[in-house]
Design an enzyme around this catalytic site. Structure first.
Site, PDB file in Angstrom:
ATOM      1  N   TYR A 248      -4.935  -2.493  -6.372  1.00  0.00           N
ATOM      2  CA  TYR A 248      -4.256  -2.414  -5.070  1.00  0.00           C
ATOM      3  C   TYR A 248      -2.760  -2.696  -5.233  1.00  0.00           C
ATOM      4  O   TYR A 248      -1.914  -1.949  -4.750  1.00  0.00           O
ATOM      5  CB  TYR A 248      -4.919  -3.428  -4.116  1.00  0.00           C
ATOM      6  N   LYS A 252       0.304  -0.169  -4.525  1.00  0.00           N
ATOM      7  CA  LYS A 252       1.318  -0.448  -3.503  1.00  0.00           C
ATOM      8  C   LYS A 252       2.711  -0.410  -4.155  1.00  0.00           C
ATOM      9  O   LYS A 252       3.670   0.063  -3.553  1.00  0.00           O
ATOM     10  CB  LYS A 252       1.084  -1.816  -2.842  1.00  0.00           C
TER      11      LYS A 252
HETATM   12  N1  NAP Z   1      -3.658  -8.181   5.447  1.00  0.00           N
HETATM   13  C1  NAP Z   1      -2.842  -8.740   4.569  1.00  0.00           C
HETATM   14  O1  NAP Z   1      -2.984  -9.930   4.203  1.00  0.00           O
HETATM   15  C2  NAP Z   1      -1.679  -7.937   4.006  1.00  0.00           C
HETATM   16  C3  NAP Z   1      -0.764  -8.604   3.177  1.00  0.00           C
HETATM   17  C4  NAP Z   1       0.327  -7.893   2.681  1.00  0.00           C
HETATM   18  C5  NAP Z   1       0.492  -6.565   3.013  1.00  0.00           C
HETATM   19  N2  NAP Z   1      -0.418  -5.939   3.798  1.00  0.00           N
HETATM   20  C6  NAP Z   1      -0.176  -4.510   4.110  1.00  0.00           C
HETATM   21  O2  NAP Z   1      -0.091  -4.399   5.520  1.00  0.00           O
HETATM   22  C7  NAP Z   1      -0.601  -3.144   5.943  1.00  0.00           C
HETATM   23  C8  NAP Z   1      -1.660  -3.370   7.004  1.00  0.00           C
HETATM   24  O3  NAP Z   1      -2.683  -4.199   6.482  1.00  0.00           O
HETATM   25  P1  NAP Z   1      -3.910  -4.652   7.385  1.00  0.00           P
HETATM   26  O4  NAP Z   1      -4.306  -6.006   6.952  1.00  0.00           O
HETATM   27  O5  NAP Z   1      -3.612  -4.374   8.834  1.00  0.00           O
HETATM   28  O6  NAP Z   1      -5.014  -3.613   6.856  1.00  0.00           O
HETATM   29  P2  NAP Z   1      -6.441  -3.319   7.443  1.00  0.00           P
HETATM   30  O7  NAP Z   1      -6.816  -4.301   8.506  1.00  0.00           O
HETATM   31  O8  NAP Z   1      -7.337  -3.145   6.265  1.00  0.00           O
HETATM   32  O9  NAP Z   1      -6.225  -1.913   8.158  1.00  0.00           O
HETATM   33  C9  NAP Z   1      -5.925  -0.761   7.438  1.00  0.00           C
HETATM   34  C10 NAP Z   1      -5.554   0.302   8.424  1.00  0.00           C
HETATM   35  O10 NAP Z   1      -5.262   1.521   7.715  1.00  0.00           O
HETATM   36  C11 NAP Z   1      -6.020   2.570   8.298  1.00  0.00           C
HETATM   37  N3  NAP Z   1      -6.330   3.600   7.321  1.00  0.00           N
HETATM   38  C12 NAP Z   1      -6.863   3.440   6.082  1.00  0.00           C
HETATM   39  N4  NAP Z   1      -7.051   4.638   5.513  1.00  0.00           N
HETATM   40  C13 NAP Z   1      -6.629   5.571   6.405  1.00  0.00           C
HETATM   41  C14 NAP Z   1      -6.573   6.978   6.401  1.00  0.00           C
HETATM   42  N5  NAP Z   1      -6.999   7.698   5.344  1.00  0.00           N
HETATM   43  N6  NAP Z   1      -6.061   7.628   7.475  1.00  0.00           N
HETATM   44  C15 NAP Z   1      -5.616   6.916   8.553  1.00  0.00           C
HETATM   45  N7  NAP Z   1      -5.661   5.563   8.627  1.00  0.00           N
HETATM   46  C16 NAP Z   1      -6.151   4.910   7.566  1.00  0.00           C
HETATM   47  C17 NAP Z   1      -7.297   1.887   8.789  1.00  0.00           C
HETATM   48  O11 NAP Z   1      -7.943   2.722   9.701  1.00  0.00           O
HETATM   49  P3  NAP Z   1      -9.534   2.583   9.988  1.00  0.00           P
HETATM   50  O12 NAP Z   1      -9.663   1.497  11.004  1.00  0.00           O
HETATM   51  O13 NAP Z   1      -9.892   3.925  10.504  1.00  0.00           O
HETATM   52  O14 NAP Z   1     -10.183   2.267   8.678  1.00  0.00           O
HETATM   53  C18 NAP Z   1      -6.678   0.632   9.416  1.00  0.00           C
HETATM   54  O15 NAP Z   1      -6.125   0.938  10.656  1.00  0.00           O
HETATM   55  C19 NAP Z   1      -1.132  -2.462   4.687  1.00  0.00           C
HETATM   56  O16 NAP Z   1      -0.168  -1.529   4.258  1.00  0.00           O
HETATM   57  C20 NAP Z   1      -1.296  -3.585   3.684  1.00  0.00           C
HETATM   58  O17 NAP Z   1      -1.137  -3.113   2.361  1.00  0.00           O
HETATM   59  C21 NAP Z   1      -1.504  -6.587   4.312  1.00  0.00           C
END
Ligand code: NAP
Length: 322
Positions: A248, A252
């Site tokens: 991952y 990224k």
């Molecule tokens: N959570 C953390 O601790 C964290 C930390 C650092 C950075 N980030 C970054 O922050 C961002 C958001 O993270 P998050 O925690 O909100 O992630 P998350 O809860 O896992 O949600 C991922 C989102 O991406 C969508 N998605 C995935 N594949 C897709 C596709 N093929 N087409 C359209 N939509 C798609 C999912 O849609 P579905 O609902 O349809 O699956 C969901 O809305 C990401 O870029 C992640 O790398 C997160």
């Protein structure tokens, strides 16, 4: 530990949290007052990917924006609209807005929020012609938050979602008539394995050749072994070899590098959150979607399954509260 001379710095304290300091509280209030992000969004029309995710959903509480186009994976428009209602609007995260707008809430949402069926894995993000044209004409800001966030997924899958897909979104951004900003949500862990203070500099490719990774993935189509197992292992090996802990994080990081290379004159903002955990204060203290990075650790400790957790008390832990 060497005192770095910064007031209340976690680097200069042996205990966490550092001792209470009224001046720091005033700083906190200044921080809460913001640096103008809310003002920047005022009246802007935004296109958001990943709106059903933890971070995307929380961001939608910004009410001062103009229209919000939300890209939602679904089999048809109706299913996208249903996901918008069930997973976003009816989420308890929006209780405050419902209370604020009372009976007008539905009309308020209808006027602002547009569910767009799509998938970042497809050309033109899987959107229909009509949606593409409206978004191109209307949108000032794109927030690309969608990603696959599973650390050890298959390399081919993570590569497509976290490297190829941001580039698809950027190519679409370039066709927009009046785009002011492309915001890409990355992660703090793209700067893996560096120690000390790590500046948020753009990543450069260094010795990494994206074409090598692509040709490796194209060549590796095993037919007589378990493909999932193969691609999971392949990702772990590449990450380790190239200097990251997980597939991952590697993807990224490559995603950021590629965006920087192809952005041309599109203003690009890359945000690198650390672990994102629950809401700090608003709208509901402690609200979170699913069990995230630290959740399982905290719950296991609370249930007595995990009796202790090894940590260095001198090392600061960076967690984002929504
Ligand atoms: N959570 C953390 O601790 C964290 C930390 C650092 C950075 N980030 C970054 O922050 C961002 C958001 O993270 P998050 O925690 O909100 O992630 P998350 O809860 O896992 O949600 C991922 C989102 O991406 C969508 N998605 C995935 N594949 C897709 C596709 N093929 N087409 C359209 N939509 C798609 C999912 O849609 P579905 O609902 O349809 O699956 C969901 O809305 C990401 O870029 C992640 O790398 C997160």
């Amino acid at each position: 530990m060497k005192n770095l001379g910064k007031r209340n710095s976690h680097f200069s304290h042996r205990c966490h949290p550092p001792p209470f300091d009224q001046a720091a509280v005033s700083d906190r209030e200044e921080v809460d007052a913001g640096i103008g992000i809310l003002e920047f969004f005022e009246g802007n029309n935004i296109f958001v990917t990943g709106a059903t995710g933890l971070l995307g959903k929380d961001g939608l509480r910004l009410t001062s924006v103009g229209k919000m186009y939300l890209l939602i994976k679904a089999k048809d428009k109706e299913a996208a609209f249903n996901r918008l209602n069930c997973e976003i609007i009816n989420s308890e995260l929006f209780t405050c807005l419902k209370e604020k707008h009372g009976k007008c809430f539905e009309a308020f949402v209808k006027a602002k929020v547009i569910a767009v069926m799509g998938d970042i894995g497809h050309p033109n993000l899987g959107m229909d012609f009509e949606s593409i044209e409206s978004i191109k004409k209307d949108v000032n800001v794109i927030i690309h938050s969608a990603a696959s966030t599973t650390f050890y997924e298959r390399y081919d899958f993570l590569f497509d979602t976290n490297v190829n897909a941001p580039q698809r979104v950027m190519r679409f951004a370039k066709t927009c008539d009046k785009l002011d900003l492309f915001t890409h949500i990355s992660t703090a862990y793209v700067t893996e394995r560096e120690e000390g203070v790590v500046l948020e500099k753009p990543l450069n490719m260094g010795g990494l050749d994206v074409a090598d990774e692509i040709s490796l993935l194209l060549k590796s189509s095993p037919n007589n072994i378990d493909a999932t197992n193969f691609f999971v292992k392949c990702g772990q090996q590449r990450a380790k070899l190239l200097g990251w802990s997980t597939t991952y994080q590697l993807c990224k990081a490559i995603g950021e590098m590629c965006l920087n290379e192809i952005r041309g004159d599109v203003p690009l903002l890359i945000i690198r959150p650390a672990c994102i955990e629950s809401c700090y204060r608003e709208p509901l203290p402690g609200w979170i979607q699913g069990l995230r990075t630290l959740g399982p650790v905290i719950i296991s400790y609370g249930k007595g399954i995990l009796p202790a957790y090894y940590a260095n008390p001198l090392v600061p832990l960076d967690v984002w509260m929504l």
